[in-house]
Design a protein around this motif. Structure first.
Motif, mmCIF file in Angstrom:
data_model
loop_
_atom_site.group_PDB
_atom_site.id
_atom_site.type_symbol
_atom_site.label_atom_id
_atom_site.label_comp_id
_atom_site.label_asym_id
_atom_site.label_seq_id
_atom_site.Cartn_x
_atom_site.Cartn_y
_atom_site.Cartn_z
ATOM 1 N N LYS A 222 0.828 -1.212 0.000
ATOM 2 C CA LYS A 222 0.000 0.000 0.000
ATOM 3 C C LYS A 222 0.859 1.257 0.000
ATOM 4 C CE LYS A 222 -4.110 1.836 2.327
ATOM 5 N NZ LYS A 222 -5.078 1.601 3.424
ATOM 6 N N ASP A 223 1.986 1.207 0.697
ATOM 7 C CA ASP A 223 2.843 2.398 0.855
ATOM 8 C C ASP A 223 3.755 2.650 -0.339
ATOM 9 O OD1 ASP A 223 1.736 2.797 3.342
ATOM 10 O OD2 ASP A 223 3.405 1.892 4.446
ATOM 11 N N ASN A 224 4.144 1.581 -1.052
ATOM 12 C CA ASN A 224 5.223 1.714 -2.033
ATOM 13 C C ASN A 224 4.819 1.544 -3.498
ATOM 14 O OD1 ASN A 224 7.783 1.979 -0.284
ATOM 15 N ND2 ASN A 224 6.726 0.217 0.615
ATOM 16 N N TYR A 225 3.598 1.120 -3.740
ATOM 17 C CA TYR A 225 3.163 0.897 -5.120
ATOM 18 C C TYR A 225 1.818 1.564 -5.348
ATOM 19 C CZ TYR A 225 6.719 -2.772 -4.936
ATOM 20 O OH TYR A 225 7.893 -3.458 -4.786
ATOM 21 N N SER A 226 1.684 2.204 -6.511
ATOM 22 C CA SER A 226 0.418 2.890 -6.781
ATOM 23 C C SER A 226 0.221 3.080 -8.275
ATOM 24 C CB SER A 226 0.386 4.252 -6.081
ATOM 25 O OG SER A 226 -0.851 4.898 -6.307
ATOM 26 N N ASN A 227 -1.007 2.894 -8.707
ATOM 27 C CA ASN A 227 -1.399 3.193 -10.081
ATOM 28 C C ASN A 227 -2.760 3.879 -10.025
ATOM 29 O OD1 ASN A 227 -2.531 3.072 -12.735
ATOM 30 N ND2 ASN A 227 -1.085 1.446 -13.263
#
Length: 381
Positions: A222-227
């Motif tokens: 949740k903290d390190n990956y996002s799209n």
């Protein structure tokens, strides 16, 4: 011999059961559907190749080709359906019923019906004027292992320039989706009498440590990956099922946890699997040969069409709908292995898929036929 009209084609293809299921009592061959599609496409001048799917006995793929060489357009779909609950259906799942401007039946949108749209569009095109190859791919077992599409991706027998997979997207082009991983974690302890807990190794207590580590992975994702294209923008890890022990007066000798993970584009299934293994490495050292991490099924990668592709631009123009992402999985990552820009685009809505009284809204008929015609003419003429 002329092809049947649209509604008759629909009735004929839906009438052939082709359920795929991990439950052997439900699982069926799709060969009859494949043969029917091959017969229709042969009448239109296509050359057919029917091949057995090695990892799925009794299942077959169809590659129908009009033209020679690589390039051109691939229209793809799967021939299987999910099982059905007879008590919840108000009609016979294998009999197309037209009611309230809808066609009801199992597979009307997910997704045997898409092949009917292809054939109907081909009726309106002068196929002798096509200059690039047009291929129709019908796969097996999408609803379970995706073995049919995986085999096509591995073989790389042909290389289209572009591919469209006709899953129900509401006729909006889907250009990316998350992957799917189902993983099992089994803790093998040493059983014994509950009056002396330290005489054994309690698998539930070790699993408690495992869950704590996986909660950290959950937060790391949740903290390190996002799209931002996804409603849930980060990769997810869900605790789906847990089983362990058999009696309160015995030390638990075995505990098993099943988790679901959804990688986003840019994070591979292998990277995510190794992230889990690394998180549990200290527990494995502390309790040698007690921790086993394994796939419940072969991982399905995430998928993204190159955002510069004119396939996306034309899909938006022809449909009048903007490109979007999806949280469900399709065969797109395996079709993409052929080296082609790939989108998911088809009639009906995913909300009607896997439901009792599955239906196609007839308002999709004209626009879907039109889009397919335009795509074929644009990429094959």
């Amino acid at each position: 011999m002329s092809l049947p009209p649209f509604l008759n084609l629909y009735k004929d293809i839906i009438a052939i059961p082709s359920i795929s299921s991990t439950d052997s009592s439900w699982d069926q061959s799709n060969l009859q559907v494949i043969n029917q599609l091959a017969t229709w496409l042969e009448q239109l001048g296509f050359k057919n190749e029917i091949e057995a799917v090695k990892n799925a006995p009794g299942k077959y793929n169809l590659i129908a080709t009009l033209g020679e060489g690589d390039g051109g357009l691939l229209l793809s779909g799967h021939t299987d359906t999910v099982p059905y609950d007879e008590k919840l259906w108000t009609t016979d799942p294998f009999t197309v019923v037209e009611k309230d401007d809808r066609l009801y039946g199992l597979g009307t949108i997910d997704m045997k019906g898409f092949f009917v749209f292809i054939i109907e569009a081909l009726k309106e095109i002068d196929l002798t004027k096509l200059k690039k190859p047009l291929r129709i791919l019908a796969t097996a077992d999408e609803e379970t292992s995706m073995a049919g599409a995986q085999q096509i991706g591995q073989q790389k027998k042909f290389k289209p320039d572009y591919a469209i997979i006709g899953e129900p997207t509401g006729l909006s082009p889907v250009v990316m989706h998350k992957g799917n991983m189902s993983e099992g974690i089994r803790i093998t302890g040493r059983t014994g009498h509950s009056s002396d807990p330290e005489a054994g190794l309690n698998a539930i207590e070790v699993m408690y440590l495992v869950i704590n580590e996986l909660k950290k992975v959950q937060q790391k994702l949740k903290d390190n990956y996002s799209n931002p294209h996804f409603k849930v923008p980060y990769p997810t890890l869900n605790f789906g099922a847990i089983h362990g022990g058999d009696s309160p007066n015995r030390i638990c000798g075995c505990c098993e946890l099943h988790i679901d993970m959804r990688p986003i584009p840019g994070l591979t299934t292998n990277e995510l699997f190794m992230m889990i293994k690394q998180a549990l490495s200290e527990i494995e050292k502390r309790y040698p040969k007690s921790v086993d991490v394994y796939h419940l099924h072969e991982p399905i990668p995430s998928y993204q069409c190159p955002l510069h592709s004119d396939l996306i631009e034309n899909a938006e123009i022809y449909t009048g709908n903007s490109a979007e992402s999806a949280n469900y999985c399709t065969e797109a990552p395996f079709i993409q292995q052929l080296g082609c820009d790939t989108i998911v685009l088809g009639p009906g809505h995913i909300a009607q898929a896997h439901q009792a009284d599955e239906y196609l809204d007839l308002s999709f008929v004209k626009p879907t036929k039109s889009v397919i015609e335009k795509m074929i003419k644009h990429y094959c003429s």
